[in-house]
Design a protein around this motif. Sequence first.
Motif, PDB file in Angstrom:
ATOM      1  N   GLY A  30       0.939  -0.969  -0.209  1.00 51.48           N
ATOM      2  CA  GLY A  30      -0.106   0.058   0.048  1.00 51.48           C
ATOM      3  C   GLY A  30       0.795   1.472   0.180  1.00 51.48           C
ATOM      4  O   GLY A  30       2.604   1.141  -0.248  1.00 51.48           O
ATOM      5  N   ARG A  31       0.348   2.159   0.189  1.00 42.43           N
ATOM      6  CA  ARG A  31       0.884   3.685  -0.257  1.00 42.43           C
ATOM      7  C   ARG A  31       0.709   4.685   1.414  1.00 42.43           C
ATOM      8  O   ARG A  31      -0.173   4.501   1.832  1.00 42.43           O
ATOM      9  N   PHE A  32       1.516   4.945   2.466  1.00 42.64           N
ATOM     10  CA  PHE A  32       1.764   5.435   3.563  1.00 42.64           C
ATOM     11  C   PHE A  32       1.773   7.523   2.965  1.00 42.64           C
ATOM     12  O   PHE A  32       2.050   7.261   2.377  1.00 42.64           O
ATOM     13  N   LEU A  33       0.089   8.226   3.847  1.00 47.53           N
ATOM     14  CA  LEU A  33       0.085   9.432   2.931  1.00 47.53           C
ATOM     15  C   LEU A  33      -0.058   9.906   4.338  1.00 47.53           C
ATOM     16  O   LEU A  33      -0.562   9.507   5.376  1.00 47.53           O
ATOM     17  N   ARG A  34       0.787  11.199   3.991  1.00 47.83           N
ATOM     18  CA  ARG A  34       0.253  12.273   5.235  1.00 47.83           C
ATOM     19  C   ARG A  34      -0.776  13.870   4.876  1.00 47.83           C
ATOM     20  O   ARG A  34       0.088  14.274   3.820  1.00 47.83           O
ATOM     21  N   ARG A  35      -1.515  14.438   5.439  1.00 52.73           N
ATOM     22  CA  ARG A  35      -2.007  15.986   5.126  1.00 52.73           C
ATOM     23  C   ARG A  35      -1.298  16.867   6.213  1.00 52.73           C
ATOM     24  O   ARG A  35      -1.571  15.968   7.137  1.00 52.73           O
ATOM     25  N   ARG A  36       0.001  17.630   5.919  1.00 53.26           N
ATOM     26  CA  ARG A  36      -0.301  18.115   7.058  1.00 53.26           C
ATOM     27  C   ARG A  36      -0.170  19.373   7.371  1.00 53.26           C
ATOM     28  O   ARG A  36      -0.270  19.761   8.750  1.00 53.26           O
ATOM     29  N   ALA A  37      -1.074  20.126   6.188  1.00 49.10           N
ATOM     30  CA  ALA A  37      -1.720  21.535   6.519  1.00 49.10           C
ATOM     31  C   ALA A  37      -3.583  21.754   5.285  1.00 49.10           C
ATOM     32  O   ALA A  37      -3.003  20.808   4.569  1.00 49.10           O
ATOM     33  N   ALA A  38      -4.176  22.013   5.746  1.00 49.66           N
ATOM     34  CA  ALA A  38      -5.364  22.253   4.020  1.00 49.66           C
ATOM     35  C   ALA A  38      -3.904  23.281   3.042  1.00 49.66           C
ATOM     36  O   ALA A  38      -3.743  23.844   3.451  1.00 49.66           O
ATOM     37  N   PRO A  39      -4.558  22.051   2.266  1.00 47.15           N
ATOM     38  CA  PRO A  39      -4.455  22.937   0.781  1.00 47.15           C
ATOM     39  C   PRO A  39      -4.228  24.464   0.783  1.00 47.15           C
ATOM     40  O   PRO A  39      -5.818  24.590   1.486  1.00 47.15           O
ATOM     41  N   VAL A  40      -4.190  25.589  -0.138  1.00 48.88           N
ATOM     42  CA  VAL A  40      -4.660  27.051  -0.369  1.00 48.88           C
ATOM     43  C   VAL A  40      -5.241  26.730  -1.033  1.00 48.88           C
ATOM     44  O   VAL A  40      -6.735  27.110  -0.953  1.00 48.88           O
ATOM     45  N   ALA A  41      -6.362  26.440  -1.796  1.00 48.15           N
ATOM     46  CA  ALA A  41      -7.028  25.907  -2.178  1.00 48.15           C
ATOM     47  C   ALA A  41      -8.253  24.572  -2.734  1.00 48.15           C
ATOM     48  O   ALA A  41      -7.947  24.087  -1.646  1.00 48.15           O
ATOM     49  N   GLU A  42      -9.311  25.388  -2.650  1.00 43.23           N
ATOM     50  CA  GLU A  42     -10.262  24.757  -2.354  1.00 43.23           C
ATOM     51  C   GLU A  42     -10.614  23.222  -3.682  1.00 43.23           C
ATOM     52  O   GLU A  42     -10.580  23.458  -4.871  1.00 43.23           O
ATOM     53  N   ALA A  43     -10.734  22.118  -3.196  1.00 44.68           N
ATOM     54  CA  ALA A  43     -10.393  21.063  -3.909  1.00 44.68           C
ATOM     55  C   ALA A  43     -11.904  20.556  -4.302  1.00 44.68           C
ATOM     56  O   ALA A  43     -12.910  21.114  -3.860  1.00 44.68           O
ATOM     57  N   THR A  44     -11.684  20.124  -5.471  1.00 41.27           N
ATOM     58  CA  THR A  44     -12.774  20.337  -6.014  1.00 41.27           C
ATOM     59  C   THR A  44     -13.481  18.720  -6.368  1.00 41.27           C
ATOM     60  O   THR A  44     -12.571  17.743  -6.655  1.00 41.27           O
ATOM     61  N   SER A  45     -14.908  18.343  -6.602  1.00 40.80           N
ATOM     62  CA  SER A  45     -15.589  16.629  -6.361  1.00 40.80           C
ATOM     63  C   SER A  45     -15.030  16.601  -8.330  1.00 40.80           C
ATOM     64  O   SER A  45     -15.502  17.330  -9.097  1.00 40.80           O
ATOM     65  N   PRO A  46     -14.700  14.756  -8.534  1.00 39.80           N
ATOM     66  CA  PRO A  46     -14.856  15.134  -9.384  1.00 39.80           C
ATOM     67  C   PRO A  46     -15.528  14.777 -10.237  1.00 39.80           C
ATOM     68  O   PRO A  46     -15.643  13.285 -11.411  1.00 39.80           O
ATOM     69  N   SER A  47     -17.445  15.253  -9.930  1.00 40.27           N
ATOM     70  CA  SER A  47     -18.365  14.568 -10.611  1.00 40.27           C
ATOM     71  C   SER A  47     -18.996  14.975  -9.768  1.00 40.27           C
ATOM     72  O   SER A  47     -19.071  16.610  -9.282  1.00 40.27           O
ATOM     73  N   ALA A  48     -20.689  15.916 -10.633  1.00 39.59           N
ATOM     74  CA  ALA A  48     -21.370  16.580  -9.952  1.00 39.59           C
ATOM     75  C   ALA A  48     -21.644  15.889  -8.569  1.00 39.59           C
ATOM     76  O   ALA A  48     -21.990  15.129  -8.096  1.00 39.59           O
ATOM     77  N   ALA A  49     -22.008  17.773  -8.033  1.00 37.51           N
ATOM     78  CA  ALA A  49     -22.162  17.419  -6.596  1.00 37.51           C
ATOM     79  C   ALA A  49     -23.962  16.349  -6.367  1.00 37.51           C
ATOM     80  O   ALA A  49     -24.768  16.585  -7.348  1.00 37.51           O
ATOM     81  N   GLY A  50     -23.285  15.361  -5.576  1.00 42.27           N
ATOM     82  CA  GLY A  50     -24.967  14.813  -4.554  1.00 42.27           C
ATOM     83  C   GLY A  50     -25.234  14.761  -3.168  1.00 42.27           C
ATOM     84  O   GLY A  50     -25.231  16.017  -2.718  1.00 42.27           O
ATOM     85  N   ALA A  51     -24.814  13.318  -2.900  1.00 42.61           N
ATOM     86  CA  ALA A  51     -25.829  13.796  -1.209  1.00 42.61           C
ATOM     87  C   ALA A  51     -24.326  14.472  -0.876  1.00 42.61           C
ATOM     88  O   ALA A  51     -23.640  13.867  -0.800  1.00 42.61           O
TER      89      ALA A  51
END
Length: 201
Positions: A30-51
Amino acid sequence: AGGDLPVGLYGGGIAVDLYTSLGFETRGEGRFLRRRAAPVAEATSPSAAGAQPELLEVGSARFAAVLGRDREVYGTERSRDVLSWIRPPGFGFVLPSGAYIVARPRHPDGAWLGPVVARRDYEAFALLSAALRELDGRGGGPVEMILPAGAPPAISGIAQQLGFEDLGPTTLMVKNGDVPPARGRSGPSFQAFVASGFEYG
């Protein structure tokens, strides 16, 4: 004993040698991942908004459904573990489809994410985004997770978009046979996009 259940976990470095000496065998990476801080830009969903994901409440009908989904995907009874993970300060989110995520504290600070069980990429994205917003609102800190061996390829890009850094491989080790594939046995729809953690494959 002959009735011992299969056990799966992740490890790296000298841990692999230790687990091998205890009878574990390598079954993937597997791959071990870490997020140290929130990204500057807001991430956008790869698909249309849903529930939108909802906080998972212990004792609710959706919580019971999540426990059933977890048994289906992982092939074993983990209700006690899931319950301990989402008790405060841990938490979980669930979608109407039955997709879910669990987050729990990481020592000495920050949090651990996983599992993330979903049918589609956009569900995994929505769950991860909701959990990260909740954690950022609590003061942030490092967030870690493992992309399991055999995870859907799209999860790597989703994780990068959400600010995670790939810190390298981690080895899936099993004992007493093979652990069940982390996907729904009634069909290929639900599967683990993110592993439960080092202690569970």
